[in-house]
Design a protein around this motif. Sequence first.
Motif, mmCIF file in Angstrom:
data_model
loop_
_atom_site.group_PDB
_atom_site.id
_atom_site.type_symbol
_atom_site.label_atom_id
_atom_site.label_comp_id
_atom_site.label_asym_id
_atom_site.label_seq_id
_atom_site.Cartn_x
_atom_site.Cartn_y
_atom_site.Cartn_z
ATOM 1 N N VAL C 104 0.807 -1.231 0.000
ATOM 2 C CA VAL C 104 0.000 0.000 0.000
ATOM 3 C C VAL C 104 0.836 1.274 0.000
ATOM 4 C CG1 VAL C 104 -0.302 0.354 2.510
ATOM 5 C CG2 VAL C 104 -2.164 0.935 0.935
ATOM 6 N N GLN C 105 2.052 1.232 0.566
ATOM 7 C CA GLN C 105 2.782 2.485 0.768
ATOM 8 C C GLN C 105 3.567 2.931 -0.472
ATOM 9 O OE1 GLN C 105 1.213 3.936 3.242
ATOM 10 N NE2 GLN C 105 3.096 4.523 4.276
ATOM 11 N N ALA C 116 -7.751 -5.682 1.540
ATOM 12 C CA ALA C 116 -7.475 -6.246 2.866
ATOM 13 C C ALA C 116 -6.520 -7.436 2.762
ATOM 14 C CB ALA C 116 -8.783 -6.685 3.517
ATOM 15 N N LEU D 100 -5.289 3.832 8.070
ATOM 16 C CA LEU D 100 -4.944 2.814 7.078
ATOM 17 C C LEU D 100 -5.751 1.536 7.320
ATOM 18 C CD1 LEU D 100 -3.324 1.511 4.833
ATOM 19 C CD2 LEU D 100 -1.457 1.141 6.438
ATOM 20 N N LEU D 101 -5.735 1.029 8.552
ATOM 21 C CA LEU D 101 -6.425 -0.233 8.822
ATOM 22 C C LEU D 101 -7.938 -0.080 8.680
ATOM 23 C CD1 LEU D 101 -4.323 -1.677 11.778
ATOM 24 C CD2 LEU D 101 -4.102 -2.094 9.330
ATOM 25 N N THR D 103 -9.460 1.787 6.695
ATOM 26 C CA THR D 103 -9.808 1.946 5.282
ATOM 27 C C THR D 103 -9.609 0.650 4.505
ATOM 28 O OG1 THR D 103 -9.180 4.284 5.361
ATOM 29 C CG2 THR D 103 -9.313 3.284 3.180
ATOM 30 N N VAL D 104 -8.521 -0.037 4.768
ATOM 31 C CA VAL D 104 -8.145 -1.157 3.893
ATOM 32 C C VAL D 104 -8.784 -2.490 4.292
ATOM 33 C CG1 VAL D 104 -6.022 -1.996 5.047
ATOM 34 C CG2 VAL D 104 -6.188 -2.045 2.562
ATOM 35 N N GLN D 105 -9.069 -2.684 5.586
ATOM 36 C CA GLN D 105 -9.478 -4.016 6.034
ATOM 37 C C GLN D 105 -10.971 -4.282 5.831
ATOM 38 O OE1 GLN D 105 -6.745 -5.802 5.931
ATOM 39 N NE2 GLN D 105 -7.111 -6.759 7.930
ATOM 40 N N PRO D 111 -15.293 -3.657 -1.604
ATOM 41 C CA PRO D 111 -13.898 -3.219 -1.667
ATOM 42 C C PRO D 111 -13.723 -1.708 -1.584
ATOM 43 C CG PRO D 111 -14.692 -3.800 -3.858
ATOM 44 C CD PRO D 111 -15.823 -4.101 -2.905
ATOM 45 N N VAL D 112 -12.603 -1.292 -1.007
ATOM 46 C CA VAL D 112 -12.117 0.083 -1.116
ATOM 47 C C VAL D 112 -10.685 -0.008 -1.645
ATOM 48 C CG1 VAL D 112 -11.298 2.087 0.189
ATOM 49 C CG2 VAL D 112 -13.549 1.128 0.675
ATOM 50 N N ALA D 113 -10.415 0.681 -2.737
ATOM 51 C CA ALA D 113 -9.067 0.696 -3.326
ATOM 52 C C ALA D 113 -8.203 1.624 -2.487
ATOM 53 C CB ALA D 113 -9.137 1.169 -4.771
ATOM 54 N N THR D 114 -7.400 1.052 -1.587
ATOM 55 C CA THR D 114 -6.705 1.875 -0.594
ATOM 56 C C THR D 114 -5.329 2.322 -1.082
ATOM 57 O OG1 THR D 114 -7.875 0.682 1.122
ATOM 58 C CG2 THR D 114 -5.968 1.967 1.814
ATOM 59 N N MET D 115 -5.031 3.595 -0.819
ATOM 60 C CA MET D 115 -3.767 4.221 -1.200
ATOM 61 C C MET D 115 -2.873 4.366 0.028
ATOM 62 S SD MET D 115 -4.087 4.969 -4.506
ATOM 63 C CE MET D 115 -4.891 3.375 -4.643
ATOM 64 N N ALA D 116 -1.646 4.825 -0.165
ATOM 65 C CA ALA D 116 -0.720 5.088 0.936
ATOM 66 C C ALA D 116 -1.267 6.173 1.858
ATOM 67 C CB ALA D 116 0.632 5.516 0.374
ATOM 68 N N VAL D 117 -0.796 6.189 3.089
ATOM 69 C CA VAL D 117 -1.182 7.213 4.051
ATOM 70 C C VAL D 117 -0.670 8.581 3.597
ATOM 71 C CG1 VAL D 117 -0.964 7.975 6.443
ATOM 72 C CG2 VAL D 117 -1.077 5.529 5.917
#
Lengths: 168, 168, 168, 168, 168, 168, 168, 168
Positions: C104-105, C116, D100-101, D103-105, D111-117
Amino acid sequence: MKNPLVGIVMGSSSDLSIMEEAAGILRRFKVPYEMTVTSAHRSPERTREYAHSAQRRGLQVIIAGAGGAAHLAGFIAAETMIPIIGVPIDSTPLKGVDALLATVQMPAGVPVATMAVGRAGARNAGILAVQILSLSRPELREKLLEYREEMARQVEETGKKLNKKQPS
Amino acid sequence: MKNPLVGIVMGSSSDLSIMEEAAGILRRFKVPYEMTVTSAHRSPERTREYAHSAQRRGLQVIIAGAGGAAHLAGFIAAETMIPIIGVPIDSTPLKGVDALLATVQMPAGVPVATMAVGRAGARNAGILAVQILSLSRPELREKLLEYREEMARQVEETGKKLNKKQPS
Amino acid sequence: MKNPLVGIVMGSSSDLSIMEEAAGILRRFKVPYEMTVTSAHRSPERTREYAHSAQRRGLQVIIAGAGGAAHLAGFIAAETMIPIIGVPIDSTPLKGVDALLATVQMPAGVPVATMAVGRAGARNAGILAVQILSLSRPELREKLLEYREEMARQVEETGKKLNKKQPS
Amino acid sequence: MKNPLVGIVMGSSSDLSIMEEAAGILRRFKVPYEMTVTSAHRSPERTREYAHSAQRRGLQVIIAGAGGAAHLAGFIAAETMIPIIGVPIDSTPLKGVDALLATVQMPAGVPVATMAVGRAGARNAGILAVQILSLSRPELREKLLEYREEMARQVEETGKKLNKKQPS
Amino acid sequence: MKNPLVGIVMGSSSDLSIMEEAAGILRRFKVPYEMTVTSAHRSPERTREYAHSAQRRGLQVIIAGAGGAAHLAGFIAAETMIPIIGVPIDSTPLKGVDALLATVQMPAGVPVATMAVGRAGARNAGILAVQILSLSRPELREKLLEYREEMARQVEETGKKLNKKQPS
Amino acid sequence: MKNPLVGIVMGSSSDLSIMEEAAGILRRFKVPYEMTVTSAHRSPERTREYAHSAQRRGLQVIIAGAGGAAHLAGFIAAETMIPIIGVPIDSTPLKGVDALLATVQMPAGVPVATMAVGRAGARNAGILAVQILSLSRPELREKLLEYREEMARQVEETGKKLNKKQPS
Amino acid sequence: MKNPLVGIVMGSSSDLSIMEEAAGILRRFKVPYEMTVTSAHRSPERTREYAHSAQRRGLQVIIAGAGGAAHLAGFIAAETMIPIIGVPIDSTPLKGVDALLATVQMPAGVPVATMAVGRAGARNAGILAVQILSLSRPELREKLLEYREEMARQVEETGKKLNKKQPS
Amino acid sequence: MKNPLVGIVMGSSSDLSIMEEAAGILRRFKVPYEMTVTSAHRSPERTREYAHSAQRRGLQVIIAGAGGAAHLAGFIAAETMIPIIGVPIDSTPLKGVDALLATVQMPAGVPVATMAVGRAGARNAGILAVQILSLSRPELREKLLEYREEMARQVEETGKKLNKKQPS
């Protein structure tokens, strides 16, 4: 083995099944090695002697595996100038995070070449040792390339098999 | 420098002040090096060419520093058989934990010799490179011992000064 | 399958049982896909070729699952401009935290749509791929709504059953 | 802007300087967007209406940034079938690990397409949105390639400058 | 049960064995409750209706248990003004850290009374609900004191038994 | 204030600026409160007396804020049966993770209603206290609704302003 | 045992198998001890009496083991001036990280001598207690040296056996 | 000071401002101490001599503070049988988590009495040293009680002042 070039040490005999991964690699590359148990905390004198005599005995690299407050690699690194490879081992409830940080976060001046936690890390310690030795041993360089190519070939075969199994 | 033996690469020019620690060590030990910027993600072609040409150009060790999902060291390690030293850099809100795990947790087969996060890690990358080179360059071994002894001497002096300053 | 629109790749065949969740979703939505194994570190050439040929071969989305220093998704994202979905896999003692952060980073410029850790993430990767495809395929949009409604219906039924079982 | 294709939402106006990174990318790619503030917890009704009307109003992608127990992206993802991109923001003492957690988990099904913090994640959210849109807009694909090439060029220039500055 | 005062909701029927701990406490204290499954993400409409009708139906407290990006408690808290108790559940590879942070790190304005991860947390959710109800129900206060005293008595007995078993 | 209904305690006067957030909420809702400093470790006797006399003195809820090994809330919860709200405070190098875990991970039998780390958590502690009190005080329920609505209104206004500022 | 010098307490009888490690050490060194169960949260009165009577009853050191929000050691440390040794126990989904932080992060003024999480920590608690007692009991000092030497001897033997088993 | 009973050592002079907290406590209790710098890694010989001569020189307790892969306390604990108190110091980007785990997670057989990270931990190291010494020095026991009482008194005064400042 005669005239070992690599020393593998571990803090406890319970780490043996992990550290065998490193030994397996060295056997595969026909690099002579020695393997023993010694603890930074429970047998510091033995550990120091091991470190002090390493260079004299012809060791070129030392691989040290330990869990918890894993000081073994750093302890040896402080006593000799040959490269030290550290393998953090998952042997406490904290799942190896403790061993990883205690191995990798060395202060400026005394490096430990830290590998991944556990089995993959132990195997890579063996490979890194071979890479270091290969700098002055061209035959090892050759073998490393073969090893890398075989690895790629295996991935490819697995990939192709998977491809075929898919429903069409 | 002519005929560099060590390559220092970093993912971004903002990592330069950290990676200068590695360069400083190499200058001190008079080990020729080169230093450049290349990114596993933003310039993969350039990075691959760098890795592929490394051995041919005479590099013996590569030091790679990166932050975040720090793939630079692992990317290069996958493309060449010379030893790769990884320096995780603290450049995101996660304080370098991301860079540490992305650098050290390499899969079996492709090691990265991982150093501490940040400045201390960069300096140690330089020292480890010298240690590796010293295996076939006795003059470096000598200098490493002097470096280590001077370090011990400095600690001793600092310790003695502190001792004297205490109230009696 | 002919003319796959989605590529599913994973770093190791041991990730297959997890990544099958993504494939199951694509089959359900009748989206043609292909599935293979390739590793950022052990078979970088194969991975690069996969990424480079993706667009030409008609892939619209790639789903990449990997554990540890999970670089697979980021590696592919650096080599193609189609959307990449990353699935971190729990395959080391660190329980997937390493894979999550390494996926992710990503640095500015090269996104990976991260899901996830593990099974739920793999299934969601399949759904996100369908959502992306649905933007220009209205029939998928319809099916997505049905899928969502069925999911809600199932929750409701489970909830009602539980309600009735309670002691009064 | 008329007929926005991308919606950017954030949980608080204090997230604006971060989320501006996404907007900047969209402006650069001439993708019409809208930007507003709405909170999953403090204005759930407004957020739901935003999500429900999104598709009807022609939005193709929504980018949602939030900190702490960052539910904004997941909340919207549960109410619409268009792809949702989540940007975790570092706005609590826990440095964005919480965001982060949260959003992503996401659970299987949504789904959520998660990006870097943080900042890099926000910029990448913009790029991922463009990548998704480019699947049916060839002119964007072209621009994405140019963007990627310029990025590589900049890395190369920086690298070469650094090369020259080194002591010889 | 007629006229429930406490609602227990969970995101999935797989959370039931954990959430039964809360129900057990309520039965012990003879507090009428209802228990159902609803998900913030998979059945948001049902969850919202649950939250909106809670006060009207006479609920005084809601206990919500969920795992992963655990938004259930926060989602309900945003839709009603009665106190919400959140129970993070360990149902992903991240061992409940994700559920804990997603439940507890609520933004200013919308509190969730967060309990420990898992079984102990679920039982405590039941007790906290009884404590809140006891403020206007003196008979519950009495029973709480008895419960607390019995707990202390049990610890004492266990302690004394252990004492006697020791070698002398 | 006369006849306080809520007690706010903190482990150190350095926590005051954080805990003032809770007090501000109580003043806004015109809920009488008292505020003092007492430590589970440095003044256990005082803390116990505070807890023991709480119910007798008419307190309905206690809010306890502390950092580090934050035992204050749990200590008080073990000595009284009224609901205890815990606010973890970020006052050590570990950024409040220590306070969060020491507050929330209570054993079965003794709940602490844990809030977010820091300022947001302290404000929410005030709101949760009002929510609990509102169960038998309808006028507070009314005010809570107004508070919530005003919060939503503010978000909406901020959102609209942002909307207008955007380039068209 | 008559006139115990060391008290071993634990928060729950389920901690007994861990805390037995401490008792085993004390038996080996013939240090009289007592062992019981008491909880900071479920039996605070009993715990306080234990702490208050400790010094009067001749205890010189107390070892306290607990899991979760492990307050037992800190609670006792706040009530007596004899040295308290804390053993964090892995008894929640968070794997002992909660117990470690809740035990070690004590505020200035009230120390707890914290050991490693789990079994190793419990054994070390016994050894530290003996070390403390040995300061005024020379016979214990002698035995500690023997213990340490035997430990080193065992490591050495294990190491030598391993050495011999290696393929030559 | 003549005939020091406590030795304070630290890995680097940059740790001095933290470790001064321990020294301040010892001065307050009129316990003679010595303070110096020595490093497990940069001056292992000096550290070993320090540890070996400690008992002979009359030291009863050693306090060791270090950051990063903080091996100093464990290193000394392996070389002497007097009690060792470890103070983890926050001196890397990882905020002291590394130092905490490297100090506390000692293997069975070699305990380090670990304190909190940083300033509070250093002060508590001083207090624990006094507590240990007080077991055979009744005058210190007296002073410890006074110290504890004064601490409680200060908390009470602060609490009362705060009480008065509140709006009525």
